[in-house]
Enzyme design. Structure first.
Site, PDB file in Angstrom:
ATOM      1  N   ARG A 269       0.643  -1.294   0.103  1.00  0.00           N
ATOM      2  CA  ARG A 269      -0.188  -0.069   0.044  1.00  0.00           C
ATOM      3  C   ARG A 269       1.048   1.317   0.014  1.00  0.00           C
ATOM      4  NH1 ARG A 269      -5.188  -1.553   1.264  1.00  0.00           N
ATOM      5  NH2 ARG A 269      -5.496   0.560   0.006  1.00  0.00           N
TER       6      ARG A 269
ATOM      7  N   ARG B 230      -1.532   6.060  -0.232  1.00  0.00           N
ATOM      8  CA  ARG B 230      -1.945   6.066   1.244  1.00  0.00           C
ATOM      9  C   ARG B 230      -1.357   7.103   2.030  1.00  0.00           C
ATOM     10  NH1 ARG B 230      -3.363   0.686   4.307  1.00  0.00           N
ATOM     11  NH2 ARG B 230      -5.494   0.659   4.195  1.00  0.00           N
TER      12      ARG B 230
ATOM     13  N   ARG C 221      -5.672  13.269  -5.888  1.00  0.00           N
ATOM     14  CA  ARG C 221      -6.893  12.553  -5.422  1.00  0.00           C
ATOM     15  C   ARG C 221      -7.977  13.573  -5.304  1.00  0.00           C
ATOM     16  NH1 ARG C 221     -10.607  10.989  -3.796  1.00  0.00           N
ATOM     17  NH2 ARG C 221     -11.275   9.203  -2.360  1.00  0.00           N
TER      18      ARG C 221
ATOM     19  N   ASP D 122      -7.427  -1.297  -7.437  1.00  0.00           N
ATOM     20  CA  ASP D 122      -7.769  -2.079  -6.418  1.00  0.00           C
ATOM     21  C   ASP D 122      -8.140  -3.438  -6.499  1.00  0.00           C
ATOM     22  OD1 ASP D 122      -8.708  -0.931  -3.287  1.00  0.00           O
ATOM     23  OD2 ASP D 122      -9.996  -2.447  -3.869  1.00  0.00           O
TER      24      ASP D 122
ATOM     25  N   TYR E 271     -16.058 -10.026  -0.058  1.00  0.00           N
ATOM     26  CA  TYR E 271     -16.609  -8.564  -0.464  1.00  0.00           C
ATOM     27  C   TYR E 271     -17.849  -8.611  -1.105  1.00  0.00           C
ATOM     28  CZ  TYR E 271     -12.497  -6.277   1.327  1.00  0.00           C
ATOM     29  OH  TYR E 271     -11.415  -5.583   2.376  1.00  0.00           O
TER      30      TYR E 271
END
Ligand code: 1CP
Length: 341
Positions: A26, A30, A39, A76, A152
């Site tokens: 990650r 992040r 972003r 992702d 998920y």
């Protein structure tokens, strides 16, 4: 184009390299203010994932800023359920949400096995990244493990227990196996597409491995991981299964090149369970990076000496936490680079 820094690949192949390679799970998206700047200029996370030039830019940021030995493509794991027909939303500060979930076999029938072209934006992001990196470091492609993706799709979002997903394994094992097989076939197509676009190695994240009993893991996760490992032979494969203590000896027998360890897994014990054929990756507690530089150095050196001089890729034991000081992350990377075995 030949790689200028191929430390990770040489380490995986068993070569005694000049130093231990290092990257962070990650690492993209992040912790860096440079990521937030991009972003915040967009409508949301998905716009970034689905715009190859921007995804490539944030993929390369940690290479430039932190000096890591690999780039992991910015995307992702949840792009696969979407490519199969189950759309996800990324809710600000809360995480992923699936408006529709899988409840019955009729729901499974509506899904399709995804082809790589159904995730063309990530395939394109790899091509753009490849060109821009110009061989500086290898590119890591990735996907979620079938069990984690299944979790998920049944649950509809993050959960502490994923009890709906685990319930499904007991209540409808047939549906579960059908869906897991479709996810597996989709994942193989997707990883092969990433490799064709230029990924130099691939990692499969089984983030929710640890909530299954060993028996359930053996029935509902391991066979699908095996299929993926056996189907991909173009590049080295890394398997990271969080909290899967019970599965380490089994991973030693899978056709993968590297096994990722979390920070609760004892290093010597893991080496003896997994064997010396595989490279190992990890496994510093991400919380170490909240400590002083002195403490980070001590813990990092302790880890490096335990793993030894070959077949180790330094990393954290799970993704870097979002509020970690990027300066401390860079300090960790430099500690690995400066360490003399
Ligand atoms: O708005 C934002 O910026 C959203 C935060 C975010 C980011 C930056 C999410 C939401 N995903 C990502 C990117 C991402 N996800 C990468 C990119 C490259 C990198 O930074 O290394 C990778 C490798 C992932 C993988 C991923 N997504 C995993 C497996 C790894 C792990 O940490 O265990 C999982 C479980 C996810 C699901 C997911 N996506 C995002 C969140 C918040 C979550 C977890 C949800 C939960 O609590 O279950």
């Amino acid at each position: 184009m030949p790689l200028k820094n191929d430390l990770i690949l040489r380490t995986i192949s068993g070569e005694k390299t000049e130093r231990t390679p290092v990257w962070l799970m990650r690492q993209a998206g992040r912790i860096l203010p440079e990521y937030r700047a991009i972003r915040n200029s967009l409508s949301g996370f998905k716009e970034l994932v689905e715009t190859p030039e921007l995804a490539a830019e944030v993929t390369i940021q940690p290479v430039d800023i932190l000096g890591v030995d690999a780039a992991i493509i910015f995307s992702d794991i949840l792009v696969i359920p979407e490519a199969m027909g189950l759309k996800y939303e990324m809710v600000e500060k809360r995480g992923p949400h699936f408006p529709e979930t899988i409840k019955t076999s009729a729901d499974v029938k509506k899904l399709q096995v995804a082809r790589a072209g159904d995730v063309q934006y990530t395939i394109d992001a790899i091509s753009v990244t490849k060109k821009a990196l110009n061989g500086r470091v290898p590119i890591i492609g990735f996907a979620g493990a079938p069990w984690t993706i299944f979790a998920y799709m049944i649950e509809g979002g993050g959960s502490k227990t994923f009890s709906k997903a685990r319930r499904m394994l007991y209540v409808d094992p047939k549906l579960s196996h059908n869906l897991l097989q479709m996810i597996t076939d989709s994942t193989i197509n997707y990883l092969k597409g990433q490799i064709a676009a230029g990924a130099n190695l691939v990692q499969v994240f089984d983030s929710w491995a640890g909530i299954l009993s060993p028996e359930l893991y053996r029935e509902f996760s391991l066979p699908y991981l095996k299929q993926i490992c056996d189907a991909i032979d173009e590049v080295p494969k890394t398997l990271f299964a969080k909290d899967a203590y019970f599965a380490r000896a089994w991973f030693g027998k899978l056709n993968c090149n590297t096994v990722g360890l979390d920070w609760c897994m004892d290093i010597e014990e893991s080496i003896s369970l997994i064997g010396t054929d595989k490279a190992l990756q990890g496994n510093l507690d991400p919380c170490v990076l909240y400590g002083s530089e002195e403490r980070i150095k001590k813990e990092t050196e302790n880890m490096l000496s335990k793993f030894g001089t070959t077949k180790h890729i330094a990393n954290l034991g799970h993704g870097v936490y979002p509020d970690t000081d990027p300066g401390k992350v860079k300090f960790f990377v430099d500690c690995v680079k400066n360490y003399n075995h």
